[in-house]
Motif scaffolding. Structure first.
Motif, PDB file in Angstrom:
ATOM      1  N   SER A  86       0.830  -1.203   0.000  1.00 16.63           N
ATOM      2  CA  SER A  86       0.000   0.000   0.000  1.00 16.63           C
ATOM      3  C   SER A  86       0.866   1.255   0.000  1.00 16.63           C
ATOM      4  N   GLN A  89       2.350   1.661  -3.445  1.00 16.93           N
ATOM      5  CA  GLN A  89       1.346   2.112  -4.414  1.00 16.93           C
ATOM      6  C   GLN A  89       1.058   3.604  -4.257  1.00 16.93           C
ATOM      7  N   ASN A  90       1.003   4.077  -3.023  1.00 17.66           N
ATOM      8  CA  ASN A  90       0.809   5.509  -2.785  1.00 17.66           C
ATOM      9  C   ASN A  90       1.986   6.311  -3.321  1.00 17.66           C
ATOM     10  N   GLN A  91       3.195   5.782  -3.137  1.00 25.80           N
ATOM     11  CA  GLN A  91       4.377   6.460  -3.651  1.00 25.80           C
ATOM     12  C   GLN A  91       4.339   6.541  -5.176  1.00 25.80           C
ATOM     13  N   VAL A  92       3.937   5.461  -5.837  1.00 22.58           N
ATOM     14  CA  VAL A  92       3.830   5.448  -7.294  1.00 22.58           C
ATOM     15  C   VAL A  92       2.809   6.480  -7.752  1.00 22.58           C
ATOM     16  N   SER A  93       1.671   6.549  -7.075  1.00 26.11           N
ATOM     17  CA  SER A  93       0.641   7.533  -7.435  1.00 26.11           C
ATOM     18  C   SER A  93       1.170   8.959  -7.307  1.00 26.11           C
ATOM     19  N   GLU A  94       1.859   9.235  -6.203  1.00 25.11           N
ATOM     20  CA  GLU A  94       2.422  10.574  -6.013  1.00 25.11           C
ATOM     21  C   GLU A  94       3.444  10.898  -7.097  1.00 25.11           C
ATOM     22  N   GLN A  96       3.584   9.631 -10.123  1.00 22.42           N
ATOM     23  CA  GLN A  96       2.876   9.819 -11.388  1.00 22.42           C
ATOM     24  C   GLN A  96       2.276  11.215 -11.465  1.00 22.42           C
ATOM     25  N   MET A  97       1.750  11.691 -10.330  1.00 19.40           N
ATOM     26  CA  MET A  97       1.186  13.035 -10.301  1.00 19.40           C
ATOM     27  C   MET A  97       2.287  14.075 -10.511  1.00 19.40           C
ATOM     28  N   GLN A  98       3.419  13.899  -9.859  1.00 15.74           N
ATOM     29  CA  GLN A  98       4.544  14.818 -10.037  1.00 15.74           C
ATOM     30  C   GLN A  98       5.031  14.819 -11.480  1.00 15.74           C
TER      31      GLN A  98
END
Length: 155
Positions: A86, A89-94, A96-98
């Motif tokens: 988890s 996955q949160n790190q990947v989402s952040e 991707q946003m960056q």
């Protein structure tokens, strides 16, 4: 292992390491902590049963997974590996946003740079071509086929 140096499992459990010990290939005596963690979380009996049910070529991967899960459970008894997954996955989402923000900023800089430079003959031709082709796809609302007629609704 057999004979002189028992595997980490047999050493911890204080038993004689037999020639065909199920633990010996995966828990060597020079890395006892690996078995200590797995034994504490899963128990030697359960690990033995799991390994016996698997084909030999899958056992090393299973032991690696058990060691990883046991280590994760020691760090986080509630979520274990799921907590680590988890978090990643949160790190990947952040990230991707960056990345999307950075790409948008690059696009803005490129557009500002293009607006400062005088257009070349090729750019003008290309933009004119795109404009004409895109304008032909926009419906003409003044033609009778595109006019919507509303009849009065009965009260």
């Amino acid at each position: 292992m057999g004979g002189n140096s028992p595997c980490a499992s047999c050493k911890l459990l204080r038993r004689r390491c037999i020639k065909d010990c199920i633990f010996a290939p995966y828990f060597p005596s020079d890395d006892p902590q690996k078995f200590v963690i797995v034994h504490k979380i899963f128990g030697a009996s359960n690990v033995s049963k799991m390994l016996q049910e698997l084909p030999v070529h899958q056992r090393a991967d299973a032991v690696s997974s058990l060691v990883y899960e046991a280590s994760a459970r020691m760090r986080d008894p509630v979520y274990g590996c799921v907590g680590a997954i988890s978090y990643l996955q949160n790190q990947v989402s952040e990230l991707q946003m960056q990345l999307a923000v950075a790409q948008a900023e690059i696009l803005c800089v490129q557009m500002n740079h293009e607006s400062l430079m005088p257009p070349s003959e090729t750019d003008l031709h290309h933009k004119s071509y795109l404009l004409q082709n895109n304008l032909s796809q926009i419906p003409d609302f003044n033609t009778p086929s595109n006019v919507i007629h509303h009849s009065p609704s009965p009260l």
